[in-house]
Structure formats: C-alpha cells, structure tokens
Enzyme design. Sequence first.
Site, PDB file in Angstrom:
ATOM      1  N   ASP A 100      -6.444   7.714 -26.734  1.00  0.00           N
ATOM      2  CA  ASP A 100      -7.859   8.082 -26.770  1.00  0.00           C
ATOM      3  C   ASP A 100      -8.743   6.841 -26.874  1.00  0.00           C
ATOM      4  O   ASP A 100      -8.258   5.725 -27.117  1.00  0.00           O
ATOM      5  CB  ASP A 100      -8.137   8.981 -27.982  1.00  0.00           C
ATOM      6  CG  ASP A 100      -7.832  10.441 -27.687  1.00  0.00           C
ATOM      7  OD1 ASP A 100      -7.641  10.784 -26.515  1.00  0.00           O
ATOM      8  OD2 ASP A 100      -7.787  11.228 -28.652  1.00  0.00           O
TER       9      ASP A 100
ATOM     10  N   LYS B  87     -12.460   9.583 -23.863  1.00  0.00           N
ATOM     11  CA  LYS B  87     -13.665  10.326 -23.518  1.00  0.00           C
ATOM     12  C   LYS B  87     -14.858   9.720 -24.243  1.00  0.00           C
ATOM     13  O   LYS B  87     -14.758   9.283 -25.383  1.00  0.00           O
ATOM     14  CB  LYS B  87     -13.526  11.797 -23.921  1.00  0.00           C
ATOM     15  CG  LYS B  87     -12.318  12.512 -23.320  1.00  0.00           C
ATOM     16  CD  LYS B  87     -12.132  13.886 -23.918  1.00  0.00           C
ATOM     17  CE  LYS B  87     -10.889  14.563 -23.373  1.00  0.00           C
ATOM     18  NZ  LYS B  87     -10.647  15.883 -24.011  1.00  0.00           N
TER      19      LYS B  87
END
Length: 425
Positions: free
Chosen positions: A215, A237
């Site tokens: 991530d 993200k």
Amino acid sequence: MTTPAYPLALDLGGRRAVVVGGGPVAARRAAGLAAAGAAVEVFAPWASEDLREQAAAGAVVWHEREYLVGDLVDPEPAWLVHTATGDRPVDDAVAAHAEAARIWCVRADDAAASSAWTPAVARGGADGPAEGITVAVTAGGDPRRAVAVRDAVAAALDSGTLPVRRVRRAASTDSEPGAGRVGTVSLVGGGPGAEDLITVRGRTLLAAADVVVVDRLGPRGLLATLGADVEVIDVGKTPGNHPVGQERINELLVLHAKAGKHVVRLKGGDPFVLGRGGEEALHCAENGVPVEVVPGVTSAVSVPAAAGIPVTHRGITASFVVASAHEGADAVTAALSDAPVDATLVLLMGVTRLAETAAGLVRAGRRPETPVALIESGWTPDQRTTVTTLERAAADAEAAGVRAPAIVVVGDVVSVRERLGDLRG
C-alpha cells in the site's frame, strides 16, 4: 594454538564421538553431539543429572569409570573428542592421545590448547523463514564474546533483519493459477509508517517474501532491504485515485500464491482496521490459498499517541470510536449512535470531507467548541498537529494546508496534548 582459520561443518551421523568428563559442560557437549546424530560415548566415573538422563534415554553410552589410554581408538577410532573434566592433567593426556591418533580434540578448559574449537551456534527456527540456516561464531578464544554475537545473530534471524528468504531454482515459468504447489498469503500490518513499528512476525515474513503487494501507507522504507529478485507490486491509493481496484488486488494475491510463491500483502496500520484485510482473507480462503494475518499497530491509536493524545484518559473518557469519514457525515454519526456522549472519536480518511463531517457532528449534539486535533503524517519526520475545534475545524484545516494522510481526533482528550506535546521518538 592461534585462532582457527578454516571453519568447517561436520557430518557426524553414525560416527563415533567421545566425551571425557561427567559435569554440566560435558553434558552439553554430549547432547550437542547426539543431536548431530553421532554415536556418543562418555567416559567419567560420575555423571551429572543431565548426563545420566541422556544415558538412560539411550542418547549416549556412559562408561562409568576413569578415562584410560586407548579409549579414543578402541573399539574403533573416534572422529572427534571433547574433553571437559576440569582436571588439567587428564585433559592434557586426552589432548595428547588425540593428537597422536590424528583425532580432532576440543578442550573445554583451554581453547588455545585445542586442535578444534566449538563455535557458538545460532539456528533458524524449525518452522520459520530462517529454517535450515546455521550460523557459527568464533571470537578468538573469547567464548563470551562469541555467545554475545551469536545471540545478536539469532535475534536478527528471528526478526527478519537478515536476508533469510530461500532462493529456489525456478522449476517452471508457468504462473497460471493451479500450476505446481500453492504458496501462501500473509496479510501484514505494517503499523503507522515508521519502519521500526512493524511487528517482529511481520518483519520476518517480509524478509522471506517472494512477492510483496504494498500500500501507499506503512513502512515502505523496508522495501529497500528486499532482494533484487523479490517482486514488489505497488497498489497504493491516494484520495480520489485508485489505480488498482480492490478486486484486482484480490486477484493478484491468489494468482501469485497459486504460482507457489510466498506473498506478503504489506498494509499500513492493521489489516483488519478499515484496511479491507477481511475481504482479502476471504478471497484467498475461497480460492484455496492458505492465508494468515499479522496484526499491526493501528494508526487510529498510535498516531494520536505520537501527538501526545491518549484516546482514553482517566477523568475524561473511558471509550473511543474509530470510524471512516470516507462515506460522509451520516456514516460517522451512525457509528457514534450507541457510544457514550464523552467517547473520543477517531476519524480515518477524514480530511477530504472534514467540513461536512464537523457540521454533522454538531447537528448530532457534539458541542461546537469540542477540541479537535488534525495529525498529519504521524510517526514520520513530517508529523504535524493542528489543534482546533469542531466549529473551526474546516476553516483552520484549509488555512493550515492540512493534507492526507491525517488522523482526526474529536474529543476532550485533545487537551492532554497541551501538557505532553509530541511523544514521537
């Protein structure tokens, strides 16, 4: 003798090894030889309890008498001898007989007079990523120094700070699901971002990974410690930008695991605290992929702590609620519906819709003057905290240029920060 310059590992399986002496040191040496598969014979007129237990269990043969000339070569020459009687003339005699018979001799009393040394040994755990690794340490005849280094190496093996990943020959280039054996997926909580706040288990699994799916948040600096052949897939993200959707992430985990690889899904915080780890675990399980979860230090608690804000504090509140502000004010107020009126509210993903959320909380009954802390980039050198109130939160955040990633804390516990300040090391 001088420091040995030719370290060597011996295969003692089924080979005769002799221990002279019956005390605790001799017992340890005998146990080590037996564990290596040697046919161990002990010569001593008496034996410690540990040695007696080894003999009773059949691990060693104990000759209950003094050492005699010829014991090293009769009925057949020994491959190795340890002498640990504590009696210098006896140890000298054993060493001399071993030298004459060309048998390596380790002396417990005088390393400088030995023809061989026993190093301090660190071994990887039987079921962990370091399985099969043995590290031997010598330190110029200083056993305490060798043991200290050995213990540090053992800790590094267990923690994953050493490169312990197996390097396998590729049996096939076929990466289609179902090809060969099925690997594993580890959902690893990386903590709030500082590299040293990942758990020991998480660090160990990361060091052993073949593929890392990472991530944007979490300890990304640890990626630099991975081998060049470890595949790193960035699925990070940012607000409003999700280049790799959750369904594709799920597919990637299963795809690589079914190619026989050990996949680490490195996530920020804790995988099961607003991290969608449950969805990933279910997808793996539904596709026959073994999966484990490694808890992480959640940012919901640790980032406020870094800013000197305890989410609970005696005399202020005994409860807190963690919620995502991503779906707007209604979702936040619903999360608070059954909470005590003084409960601390910790909002993740709360910057983008802060004005809407703050207004919704006031409508739901929170005092406009309720303290609010906006903590950006917690546990990093860029950590910054803006203290405001519910009624001023949106305006002050805009004026200060508050940006994600940030944690929003709403509640009277924010006032504790005035006495503590930042607590990040």
